[in-house]
Write a protein that holds these residues in place. Structure first.
Motif, PDB file in Angstrom:
ATOM      1  N   GLN A  54     -15.193  55.935  67.174  1.00 31.40           N
ATOM      2  CA  GLN A  54     -14.531  57.039  66.736  1.00 31.40           C
ATOM      3  C   GLN A  54     -13.656  57.172  65.459  1.00 31.40           C
ATOM      4  O   GLN A  54     -12.877  56.104  65.064  1.00 31.40           O
ATOM      5  CB  GLN A  54     -13.133  57.371  67.955  1.00 31.40           C
ATOM      6  CG  GLN A  54     -12.525  58.254  67.720  1.00 31.40           C
ATOM      7  CD  GLN A  54     -13.107  59.628  67.664  1.00 31.40           C
ATOM      8  OE1 GLN A  54     -13.194  60.302  66.689  1.00 31.40           O
ATOM      9  NE2 GLN A  54     -13.746  60.062  68.966  1.00 31.40           N
ATOM     10  N   GLU A  88      -9.910  60.089  65.718  1.00 33.04           N
ATOM     11  CA  GLU A  88      -8.547  60.283  66.667  1.00 33.04           C
ATOM     12  C   GLU A  88      -7.420  59.058  66.386  1.00 33.04           C
ATOM     13  O   GLU A  88      -8.030  58.035  65.760  1.00 33.04           O
ATOM     14  CB  GLU A  88      -9.092  59.867  68.108  1.00 33.04           C
ATOM     15  CG  GLU A  88     -10.182  60.846  68.741  1.00 33.04           C
ATOM     16  CD  GLU A  88     -10.389  60.540  70.141  1.00 33.04           C
ATOM     17  OE1 GLU A  88      -9.744  59.705  70.820  1.00 33.04           O
ATOM     18  OE2 GLU A  88     -11.114  61.323  70.867  1.00 33.04           O
ATOM     19  N   SER A 110     -11.621  59.276  73.335  1.00 35.85           N
ATOM     20  CA  SER A 110     -12.072  57.972  73.222  1.00 35.85           C
ATOM     21  C   SER A 110     -11.359  56.975  73.766  1.00 35.85           C
ATOM     22  O   SER A 110     -11.707  55.599  74.259  1.00 35.85           O
ATOM     23  CB  SER A 110     -12.728  57.590  71.780  1.00 35.85           C
ATOM     24  OG  SER A 110     -13.633  58.702  71.514  1.00 35.85           O
ATOM     25  N   ALA A 128     -18.735  58.849  68.638  1.00 38.08           N
ATOM     26  CA  ALA A 128     -18.249  60.426  68.771  1.00 38.08           C
ATOM     27  C   ALA A 128     -18.875  61.048  67.413  1.00 38.08           C
ATOM     28  O   ALA A 128     -19.081  60.318  66.497  1.00 38.08           O
ATOM     29  CB  ALA A 128     -16.818  60.396  68.758  1.00 38.08           C
TER      30      ALA A 128
END
Length: 408
Positions: free
Chosen positions: A7, A10, A24, A111
């Motif tokens: 990820q 984030e 995530s 992601a």
């Protein structure tokens, strides 16, 4: 099982206790609860705060079973920029270098957005036989088109055609495709050129339960309808219409409505200048999780203010408002509009139309009982369907199933 979660956009709640758990990290926590070992891959540069966790690639072990691999990411100032794309390329290069030094995992969840690292992950999966799950949280590169004027989009799409081909390769190479909405899963399947298989599924973003407040803060705006927008001031949001709506209401001497914008962006000064001295709109700046909860306790309605060409379908914002018991006033069409209408949890207004927004705000101000009932229905719907502890266990079930069946 040994599971990799990748990820790049984030926050890291294990390193910054002031931020909440996002998709995530929520999935990671669910996987850890089941006794899995998780390697969480993230850049050294944090997308939202634009700050560095570290200046060099490093490995951190914040809790039992969790390893965080920090990959060097170049700094950038704007969410949509050439510098961000360069950062994505640098992170993808770091992943390629570091991944081959690690034991192969049982499964990888990556992601999207970040096309560059997603393609590197898919190629890694092909080379090692490790199953790869692509979690579509934003339909890149389609979102790039929002950054340019409408008349330039056909030319711009031609210029970045290679990125559309990259998205297609990613979706075709994935073992499983996950969408945060039905429309996002459909987008991924279209790019993959296939129908859904037994591993493809939808897992909405959802949100964590909000602590129940005392309600004492309500008195601050007890005589006004308080409409709140909280989030990044990105290109997908139509915040100019919020400012223009405040101006329209002020010119009509409507004093029963107050608008608060919480967040920060490069264009905040431009918005403040546009707002001038309007007394019915304020900019709260970037708020901590605690401050945001306090603002929601005061609020009467949550604003989902997206522009006409926004690619979002079921973003975080509506679930966040619903968790706080706020009705939605939204400009998004598609799945969110259908849910608002079916569940009677808010109202729609026309994207980019300050008059339409003002009309709906006046309606809610004049019909407070109905507004309250919408908020109660929104809260009940959230509790039944959209709590994170409802959404992420089935997500983790599928991750483990894919890993188990890949071993056979």
């Amino acid at each position: 099982m040994n599971i990799w979660v990748i990820q790049t956009s984030e926050p890291l709640p294990w390193l910054d206790k002031s931020v909440r758990y996002w998709r995530s990290s929520l999935l990671t926590e669910e996987l850890l609860k089941r006794g899995n070992e998780v390697v969480y891959w993230a850049p050294t540069f944090e997308h939202h705060t634009k700050k560095c966790f570290a200046h060099l690639p490093s490995v951190i072990f914040p809790k039992e079973g969790l390893e965080i691999q920090l990959m060097h990411g170049r700094k950038y100032k704007k969410h949509v920029s050439f510098a961000r794309l360069l950062s994505h390329h640098s992170v993808a290069r770091e992943f390629k270098k570091q991944a081959v030094l690690e034991p192969n995992p049982d499964v990888v969840i990556c992601a999207l957005p970040n096309l560059q690292i997603a393609e590197a992950v898919v190629n890694y999966g092909k080379a090692t036989g490790v199953p790869v799950i692509i979690d579509v949280q934003d339909p890149w590169p389609d979102v790039y088109l929002n950054a340019v004027p409408t008349f330039m989009r056909p030319i711009f799409k031609w210029l970045i055609y290679s990125e559309f081909r990259r998205a297609s390769r990613i979706c075709k190479g994935a073992t499983a495709l996950v969408g945060i909405s039905n429309s996002y899963l459909d987008w991924a399947l279209k790019n993959a050129g296939r129908v859904a298989n037994k591993y493809d599924f939808v897992a909405v973003l959802g949100y964590q339960r909000c602590p129940v407040g005392s309600g004492e803060n309500k008195s601050d705006y007890s005589d006004k309808l308080l409409a709140v927008f909280a989030g990044g001031f990105g290109v997908s949001y139509d915040l100019k219409s919020l400012v223009d709506c405040a101006g329209l209401l002020h010119s009509e001497k409507c004093e029963s409505i107050h608008i608060v914008l919480a967040g920060f962006a490069e264009k905040e000064s431009e918005l403040k200048k546009r707002a001038g001295s309007f007394p019915n709109i304020e900019f709260a700046g970037r708020l901590s999780s605690k401050e945001l909860r306090e603002l929601y306790e005061k609020a009467d309605v949550g604003l989902c203010a997206y522009n006409t060409n926004a690619t979002q379908s079921l973003p975080y914002k509506p679930f966040e408002y619903m968790a706080a018991g706020l009705p939605l006033l939204s400009s998004l069409s598609g799945e969110l509009a259908e849910m608002i209408d079916k569940e009677r949890i808010g109202l729609q207004y026309t994207a980019g139309d300050a008059v339409s927004l003002a009309r709906q705000l006046r309606y809610l101000s004049e019909n407070r009982d109905e507004c309250t009932a919408m908020g109660m229905r929104a809260k009940n719907l959230f509790e039944r369907r959209f709590r994170s502890d409802i959404i992420y266990p089935p997500f983790a079930d599928m991750v483990e199933k894919i890993a188990r069946e890949a071993r056979k």
